[in-house]
Design an enzyme around this catalytic site. Structure first.
Site, mmCIF file in Angstrom:
data_model
loop_
_atom_site.group_PDB
_atom_site.id
_atom_site.type_symbol
_atom_site.label_atom_id
_atom_site.label_comp_id
_atom_site.label_asym_id
_atom_site.label_seq_id
_atom_site.Cartn_x
_atom_site.Cartn_y
_atom_site.Cartn_z
ATOM 1 N N MET A 34 62.591 -17.398 44.228
ATOM 2 C CA MET A 34 63.420 -18.079 45.231
ATOM 3 C C MET A 34 64.894 -17.894 44.871
ATOM 4 O O MET A 34 65.755 -18.651 45.346
ATOM 5 C CB MET A 34 63.047 -19.560 45.309
ATOM 6 C CG MET A 34 61.597 -19.756 45.757
ATOM 7 S SD MET A 34 61.284 -21.349 46.495
ATOM 8 C CE MET A 34 61.608 -22.417 45.125
ATOM 9 N N LEU A 37 68.591 -16.597 39.894
ATOM 10 C CA LEU A 37 67.851 -15.973 38.799
ATOM 11 C C LEU A 37 68.359 -16.397 37.424
ATOM 12 O O LEU A 37 69.548 -16.618 37.215
ATOM 13 C CB LEU A 37 67.942 -14.448 38.911
ATOM 14 C CG LEU A 37 67.384 -13.801 40.183
ATOM 15 C CD1 LEU A 37 67.350 -12.284 40.030
ATOM 16 C CD2 LEU A 37 65.993 -14.323 40.534
ATOM 17 N N HIS A 38 67.426 -16.487 36.491
ATOM 18 C CA HIS A 38 67.742 -16.814 35.098
ATOM 19 C C HIS A 38 66.859 -15.943 34.202
ATOM 20 O O HIS A 38 66.132 -15.061 34.699
ATOM 21 C CB HIS A 38 67.516 -18.314 34.845
ATOM 22 C CG HIS A 38 66.173 -18.817 35.307
ATOM 23 N ND1 HIS A 38 64.988 -18.426 34.720
ATOM 24 C CD2 HIS A 38 65.824 -19.647 36.318
ATOM 25 C CE1 HIS A 38 63.979 -19.018 35.328
ATOM 26 N NE2 HIS A 38 64.456 -19.756 36.318
ATOM 27 N N HIS A 41 63.107 -15.358 35.137
ATOM 28 C CA HIS A 41 62.891 -14.306 36.142
ATOM 29 C C HIS A 41 63.143 -12.946 35.501
ATOM 30 O O HIS A 41 62.424 -11.980 35.770
ATOM 31 C CB HIS A 41 63.868 -14.473 37.318
ATOM 32 C CG HIS A 41 63.765 -15.787 38.038
ATOM 33 N ND1 HIS A 41 64.800 -16.689 38.095
ATOM 34 C CD2 HIS A 41 62.744 -16.343 38.729
ATOM 35 C CE1 HIS A 41 64.424 -17.743 38.811
ATOM 36 N NE2 HIS A 41 63.183 -17.570 39.189
ATOM 37 N N GLY A 151 55.270 -16.638 36.294
ATOM 38 C CA GLY A 151 55.567 -17.305 35.027
ATOM 39 C C GLY A 151 54.546 -18.377 34.687
ATOM 40 O O GLY A 151 54.048 -19.086 35.573
ATOM 41 N N GLN A 152 54.279 -18.501 33.394
ATOM 42 C CA GLN A 152 53.340 -19.523 32.906
ATOM 43 C C GLN A 152 53.834 -20.943 33.197
ATOM 44 O O GLN A 152 53.038 -21.865 33.315
ATOM 45 C CB GLN A 152 53.151 -19.341 31.394
ATOM 46 C CG GLN A 152 52.114 -20.274 30.789
ATOM 47 C CD GLN A 152 52.322 -20.456 29.313
ATOM 48 O OE1 GLN A 152 52.697 -19.504 28.615
ATOM 49 N NE2 GLN A 152 52.101 -21.648 28.804
ATOM 50 N N ASP A 154 54.759 -22.179 35.826
ATOM 51 C CA ASP A 154 54.080 -22.644 37.046
ATOM 52 C C ASP A 154 52.594 -22.298 36.923
ATOM 53 O O ASP A 154 52.052 -21.499 37.693
ATOM 54 C CB ASP A 154 54.720 -21.993 38.264
ATOM 55 C CG ASP A 154 56.185 -22.364 38.394
ATOM 56 O OD1 ASP A 154 56.491 -23.312 39.113
ATOM 57 O OD2 ASP A 154 57.029 -21.726 37.729
ATOM 58 N N MET A 188 63.457 -22.627 31.164
ATOM 59 C CA MET A 188 64.490 -22.225 32.125
ATOM 60 C C MET A 188 63.982 -22.503 33.533
ATOM 61 O O MET A 188 62.806 -22.292 33.831
ATOM 62 C CB MET A 188 64.813 -20.751 31.976
ATOM 63 C CG MET A 188 65.567 -20.462 30.710
ATOM 64 S SD MET A 188 66.100 -18.747 30.688
ATOM 65 C CE MET A 188 67.027 -18.746 29.170
HETATM 66 P P1 AMP Z 1 60.987 -19.556 41.305
HETATM 67 O O1 AMP Z 1 62.171 -18.735 41.662
HETATM 68 O O2 AMP Z 1 61.317 -20.816 40.582
HETATM 69 O O3 AMP Z 1 60.045 -19.746 42.455
HETATM 70 O O4 AMP Z 1 60.177 -18.711 40.228
HETATM 71 C C1 AMP Z 1 59.791 -17.382 40.484
HETATM 72 C C2 AMP Z 1 58.875 -16.934 39.379
HETATM 73 O O5 AMP Z 1 59.557 -17.034 38.137
HETATM 74 C C3 AMP Z 1 57.609 -17.782 39.267
HETATM 75 O O6 AMP Z 1 56.511 -16.942 38.978
HETATM 76 C C4 AMP Z 1 57.921 -18.684 38.109
HETATM 77 O O7 AMP Z 1 56.775 -19.120 37.422
HETATM 78 C C5 AMP Z 1 58.744 -17.751 37.232
HETATM 79 N N1 AMP Z 1 59.563 -18.534 36.296
HETATM 80 C C6 AMP Z 1 60.379 -19.570 36.586
HETATM 81 N N2 AMP Z 1 60.903 -20.091 35.459
HETATM 82 C C7 AMP Z 1 60.396 -19.369 34.440
HETATM 83 C C8 AMP Z 1 60.560 -19.409 33.028
HETATM 84 N N3 AMP Z 1 61.327 -20.305 32.429
HETATM 85 N N4 AMP Z 1 59.896 -18.498 32.288
HETATM 86 C C9 AMP Z 1 59.091 -17.577 32.875
HETATM 87 N N5 AMP Z 1 58.896 -17.483 34.193
HETATM 88 C C10 AMP Z 1 59.548 -18.365 34.970
#
Ligand code: AMP
Length: 313
Positions: A34, A37-38, A41, A151-152, A154, A188
């Site tokens: 979404m 990014l960090h 991601h 990511g783990q 979630d 993160m």
């Molecule tokens: P989001 O943008 O939050 O929807 O996350 C996109 C993807 O990045 C999802 O598969 C999340 O599980 C993964 N993700 C988010 N935060 C982390 C993190 N700290 N470490 C690894 N993967 C992550």
């Protein structure tokens, strides 16, 4: 290297078709996000670019996975910066559609994965996983991904997506990658920017609780209730009450572990952190396993929490 930015459904489809024509053996890796990014991601993108010929990142704040009281309109958006980060981690294509593009007028399909969504985030956030499943299936179809990286952090989401792909014979392989953490162990998250300095300190109780459980687990404690009580007590020092704090079997998330941990399990937590503007919802988990891979992850978490000056019992 430059980044190809695509915003249209038919353009991503034709781009992928063209690339596959040029190289029929092309391996496509896909990272759905979404945005904002960090490093978490970033690690997914890095893994994808190591394992594939083409890495596609999607940036789409999916309204279908937000509840009416949730932070959809406030969700952080930083497209230009995201593109720079994406490029630095090896993405070649960014797919960033608008909501109208993804869900044009008349869009009527919703994917609902049952059972595995009856608890944890599925219970606390009604409709969330329907939104996730629907958008992920659509994105997998558009990108024709061979492997999609999640990511783990979630954990339940990965399992919902895996179940959906299995049930609907979706060919994409779903790969789960380790949670990337800040130096003090906080996972993160795009939402961490909303933590005020005071709230950020309180948020560090979540990794502290996880690290304390990890330490007890590695010292041989297997009683589920004792481990949960230990985490809850740490959170209570700042009056935090988790939305859920549970131990479940990784093999079958629907099975909660109430007594002794005898199989690989996951301790999962969802915690609202009160912050200046509005509360920030954090989720996190650790895998409790005898497997050396997971033991290393637990040891690393314990070390980071300790090094950052926090006291573990
Ligand atoms: P989001 O943008 O939050 O929807 O996350 C996109 C993807 O990045 C999802 O598969 C999340 O599980 C993964 N993700 C988010 N935060 C982390 C993190 N700290 N470490 C690894 N993967 C992550």
């Amino acid at each position: 290297m430059s980044l190809i930015i695509i915003t249209r459904r038919n353009e991503i489809t034709s781009y992928i078709q063209k690339q596959k024509k040029l190289n029929p053996a092309l391996r496509i890796g896909f990272v759905p996000t979404m945005g904002a990014l960090h490093g978490g991601h970033g690690s997914l993108l890095k893994k994808s670019s190591l394992e594939n010929d083409l890495t596609v990142l999607s940036i789409f704040v999916n309204p279908k996975q937000f509840g009416p009281q949730e932070d959809l309109s406030k969700y952080p958006r930083q497209f230009k910066q995201d593109c720079e980060i994406a490029l630095s981690y090896g993405a070649q294509v960014v797919f960033a559609p608008t909501v109208e593009e993804m869900y044009p007028q008349g869009f009527s399909t919703q994917i609902s994965v049952s059972k595995i969504t009856n608890f944890m985030c599925g219970k606390v956030r009604p409709g969330h996983f329907e939104g996730v499943a629907t958008v992920v299936m659509l994105l997998l179809n558009l990108t024709q991904a061979d492997t999609a990286y999640f990511g783990q952090k979630d954990f339940q989401q990965v399992h919902v997506v895996k179940r959906m792909c299995l049930d609907l014979a979706c060919a994409a392989k779903i790969s789960m990658e380790e949670t990337i953490r800040e130096p003090d162990g906080l996972a993160m998250s795009s939402r961490n920017v909303y933590l005020s300095p005071e709230a950020r300190k309180i948020a560090s109780l979540v990794p502290q609780a996880l690290a304390s459980v990890a330490k007890k687990y590695l010292s041989g404690e297997r009683a589920s209730q004792k481990l949960i009580a230990d985490a809850a007590e740490i959170l209570k020092t700042k009056n935090l009450t988790p939305q859920y704090l549970e131990i479940r079997k990784t093999e079958d998330l629907s099975q909660q572990v109430y007594e002794q941990i005898t199989e690989e399990s996951v301790l999962t937590i969802a915690q609202m952190i009160p912050s200046a503007e509005r509360p920030v919802r954090l989720i996190d988990n650790i895998i409790l396993s005898e497997d050396s891979r997971w033991i290393c992850v637990l040891e690393e978490l314990i070390k980071n929490v300790q090094v950052s000056g926090n006291q573990l019992q």
